[in-house]
Motif scaffolding. Structure first.
Motif, PDB file in Angstrom:
ATOM      1  N   MET A 222       0.850  -1.198   0.000  1.00  0.00           N
ATOM      2  CA  MET A 222       0.000   0.000   0.000  1.00  0.00           C
ATOM      3  C   MET A 222       0.881   1.242   0.000  1.00  0.00           C
ATOM      4  O   MET A 222       1.752   1.376   0.846  1.00  0.00           O
ATOM      5  CB  MET A 222      -0.903  -0.025   1.232  1.00  0.00           C
ATOM      6  N   ALA A 223       0.659   2.107  -0.935  1.00  0.00           N
ATOM      7  CA  ALA A 223       1.465   3.318  -1.075  1.00  0.00           C
ATOM      8  C   ALA A 223       1.172   4.305   0.050  1.00  0.00           C
ATOM      9  O   ALA A 223       0.034   4.462   0.460  1.00  0.00           O
ATOM     10  CB  ALA A 223       1.181   3.967  -2.427  1.00  0.00           C
ATOM     11  N   ASN A 224       2.236   4.942   0.555  1.00  0.00           N
ATOM     12  CA  ASN A 224       2.060   5.996   1.549  1.00  0.00           C
ATOM     13  C   ASN A 224       1.758   7.321   0.879  1.00  0.00           C
ATOM     14  O   ASN A 224       1.073   8.162   1.443  1.00  0.00           O
ATOM     15  CB  ASN A 224       3.322   6.140   2.405  1.00  0.00           C
ATOM     16  N   LYS A 225       2.340   7.527  -0.303  1.00  0.00           N
ATOM     17  CA  LYS A 225       2.110   8.751  -1.064  1.00  0.00           C
ATOM     18  C   LYS A 225       1.800   8.382  -2.503  1.00  0.00           C
ATOM     19  O   LYS A 225       2.361   7.431  -3.034  1.00  0.00           O
ATOM     20  CB  LYS A 225       3.354   9.643  -1.034  1.00  0.00           C
ATOM     21  N   ILE A 226       0.903   9.146  -3.100  1.00  0.00           N
ATOM     22  CA  ILE A 226       0.587   8.956  -4.507  1.00  0.00           C
ATOM     23  C   ILE A 226       0.597  10.315  -5.191  1.00  0.00           C
ATOM     24  O   ILE A 226       0.623  11.353  -4.520  1.00  0.00           O
ATOM     25  CB  ILE A 226      -0.784   8.269  -4.712  1.00  0.00           C
ATOM     26  N   GLN A 227       0.558  10.302  -6.505  1.00  0.00           N
ATOM     27  CA  GLN A 227       0.383  11.517  -7.287  1.00  0.00           C
ATOM     28  C   GLN A 227      -0.935  11.396  -8.020  1.00  0.00           C
ATOM     29  O   GLN A 227      -1.296  10.308  -8.486  1.00  0.00           O
ATOM     30  CB  GLN A 227       1.507  11.670  -8.303  1.00  0.00           C
TER      31      GLN A 227
ATOM     32  N   SER B 278      -5.585  24.197  -9.607  1.00  0.00           N
ATOM     33  CA  SER B 278      -4.735  23.173 -10.239  1.00  0.00           C
ATOM     34  C   SER B 278      -5.083  22.984 -11.712  1.00  0.00           C
ATOM     35  O   SER B 278      -4.297  22.422 -12.473  1.00  0.00           O
ATOM     36  CB  SER B 278      -4.860  21.832  -9.510  1.00  0.00           C
ATOM     37  N   GLY B 279      -6.245  23.459 -12.135  1.00  0.00           N
ATOM     38  CA  GLY B 279      -6.663  23.341 -13.530  1.00  0.00           C
ATOM     39  C   GLY B 279      -5.655  23.947 -14.486  1.00  0.00           C
ATOM     40  O   GLY B 279      -5.420  23.432 -15.575  1.00  0.00           O
ATOM     41  N   LYS B 280      -5.016  25.045 -14.067  1.00  0.00           N
ATOM     42  CA  LYS B 280      -4.007  25.703 -14.896  1.00  0.00           C
ATOM     43  C   LYS B 280      -2.810  24.790 -15.170  1.00  0.00           C
ATOM     44  O   LYS B 280      -2.110  24.952 -16.150  1.00  0.00           O
ATOM     45  CB  LYS B 280      -3.523  26.990 -14.226  1.00  0.00           C
ATOM     46  N   ARG B 281      -2.601  23.835 -14.268  1.00  0.00           N
ATOM     47  CA  ARG B 281      -1.503  22.861 -14.411  1.00  0.00           C
ATOM     48  C   ARG B 281      -2.017  21.531 -14.971  1.00  0.00           C
ATOM     49  O   ARG B 281      -1.415  20.482 -14.738  1.00  0.00           O
ATOM     50  CB  ARG B 281      -0.832  22.613 -13.058  1.00  0.00           C
ATOM     51  N   GLY B 282      -3.125  21.566 -15.647  1.00  0.00           N
ATOM     52  CA  GLY B 282      -3.704  20.339 -16.187  1.00  0.00           C
ATOM     53  C   GLY B 282      -4.302  19.455 -15.119  1.00  0.00           C
ATOM     54  O   GLY B 282      -4.474  18.255 -15.305  1.00  0.00           O
ATOM     55  N   GLY B 283      -4.624  20.054 -13.973  1.00  0.00           N
ATOM     56  CA  GLY B 283      -5.242  19.309 -12.872  1.00  0.00           C
ATOM     57  C   GLY B 283      -4.263  18.680 -11.908  1.00  0.00           C
ATOM     58  O   GLY B 283      -4.658  18.028 -10.944  1.00  0.00           O
ATOM     59  N   ASP B 284      -2.963  18.872 -12.143  1.00  0.00           N
ATOM     60  CA  ASP B 284      -1.926  18.218 -11.334  1.00  0.00           C
ATOM     61  C   ASP B 284      -1.954  18.687  -9.886  1.00  0.00           C
ATOM     62  O   ASP B 284      -1.818  19.876  -9.610  1.00  0.00           O
ATOM     63  CB  ASP B 284      -0.551  18.490 -11.945  1.00  0.00           C
TER      64      ASP B 284
ATOM     65  N   GLY C 272       0.148  17.110  -7.684  1.00  0.00           N
ATOM     66  CA  GLY C 272       1.428  16.665  -7.121  1.00  0.00           C
ATOM     67  C   GLY C 272       1.235  15.421  -6.275  1.00  0.00           C
ATOM     68  O   GLY C 272       0.281  14.670  -6.452  1.00  0.00           O
ATOM     69  N   SER C 273       2.144  15.210  -5.333  1.00  0.00           N
ATOM     70  CA  SER C 273       2.041  14.015  -4.485  1.00  0.00           C
ATOM     71  C   SER C 273       1.460  14.393  -3.126  1.00  0.00           C
ATOM     72  O   SER C 273       1.637  15.512  -2.649  1.00  0.00           O
ATOM     73  CB  SER C 273       3.399  13.341  -4.324  1.00  0.00           C
ATOM     74  N   PHE C 274       0.762  13.439  -2.543  1.00  0.00           N
ATOM     75  CA  PHE C 274       0.158  13.646  -1.230  1.00  0.00           C
ATOM     76  C   PHE C 274       0.017  12.310  -0.526  1.00  0.00           C
ATOM     77  O   PHE C 274      -0.012  11.259  -1.157  1.00  0.00           O
ATOM     78  CB  PHE C 274      -1.201  14.359  -1.334  1.00  0.00           C
TER      79      PHE C 274
ATOM     80  N   ILE D 134     -10.967  12.094 -10.952  1.00  0.00           N
ATOM     81  CA  ILE D 134      -9.628  11.867 -10.426  1.00  0.00           C
ATOM     82  C   ILE D 134      -8.850  10.914 -11.336  1.00  0.00           C
ATOM     83  O   ILE D 134      -9.383   9.878 -11.755  1.00  0.00           O
ATOM     84  CB  ILE D 134      -9.693  11.262  -9.007  1.00  0.00           C
ATOM     85  N   LYS D 135      -7.600  11.267 -11.574  1.00  0.00           N
ATOM     86  CA  LYS D 135      -6.689  10.398 -12.310  1.00  0.00           C
ATOM     87  C   LYS D 135      -5.428  10.230 -11.475  1.00  0.00           C
ATOM     88  O   LYS D 135      -4.807  11.206 -11.068  1.00  0.00           O
ATOM     89  CB  LYS D 135      -6.329  11.014 -13.674  1.00  0.00           C
ATOM     90  N   ARG D 136      -5.087   8.969 -11.210  1.00  0.00           N
ATOM     91  CA  ARG D 136      -3.849   8.697 -10.463  1.00  0.00           C
ATOM     92  C   ARG D 136      -2.681   8.705 -11.463  1.00  0.00           C
ATOM     93  O   ARG D 136      -2.697   7.975 -12.449  1.00  0.00           O
ATOM     94  CB  ARG D 136      -3.934   7.363  -9.744  1.00  0.00           C
ATOM     95  N   THR D 137      -1.697   9.534 -11.181  1.00  0.00           N
ATOM     96  CA  THR D 137      -0.598   9.721 -12.119  1.00  0.00           C
ATOM     97  C   THR D 137       0.721   9.129 -11.615  1.00  0.00           C
ATOM     98  O   THR D 137       1.681   9.051 -12.373  1.00  0.00           O
ATOM     99  CB  THR D 137      -0.396  11.209 -12.437  1.00  0.00           C
ATOM    100  N   GLY D 138       0.778   8.744 -10.371  1.00  0.00           N
ATOM    101  CA  GLY D 138       2.035   8.164  -9.869  1.00  0.00           C
ATOM    102  C   GLY D 138       1.890   7.611  -8.482  1.00  0.00           C
ATOM    103  O   GLY D 138       0.851   7.714  -7.860  1.00  0.00           O
TER     104      GLY D 138
END
Length: 92
Positions: free
Chosen positions: A1-6, A43-49, A51-53, A88-92
């Motif tokens: 299980m990931a502690n942080k995702i993007q 975040s829309g200006k950044r394509g919805g990014d 970051g990680s959390f 939501i899209k998981r990117t990392g």
């Protein structure tokens, strides 16, 4: 299980908007371009990014949905929070 995702998201006010955007994504539209065009979140200006959390940093419904996705996967349904409807899209 990931502690942080993007993850990235598109935030809109109405469920009907979110469902329309999901249909556009299913038809092959670019997530980042749709986020820039439709998202009410800064975040829309950044394509919805976003970051990680880690766990506990986002509101619970959003966090649960984001952590349940596989990398590269977009949620099949909009997620409702007090801020509106998220795609939501998981990117990392």
């Amino acid at each position: 299980m990931a502690n942080k995702i993007q993850a990235s998201h598109i935030l809109v006010d109405k469920q009907s908007q979110a469902l329309k955007i999901l249909d556009e994504l299913k038809a092959g539209a670019d997530f980042k371009e749709l986020a820039k065009k439709h998202s009410t979140c800064p975040s829309g200006k950044r394509g919805g990014d976003l970051g990680s959390f880690g766990r506990g940093q986002m509101v619970k419904p959003f966090e649960d949905a984001a952590f349940a996705l596989n990398v590269g996967e977009t949620a099949k349904e909009p997620v409702k929070t007090q801020f509106g409807y998220h795609i939501i899209k998981r990117t990392g």
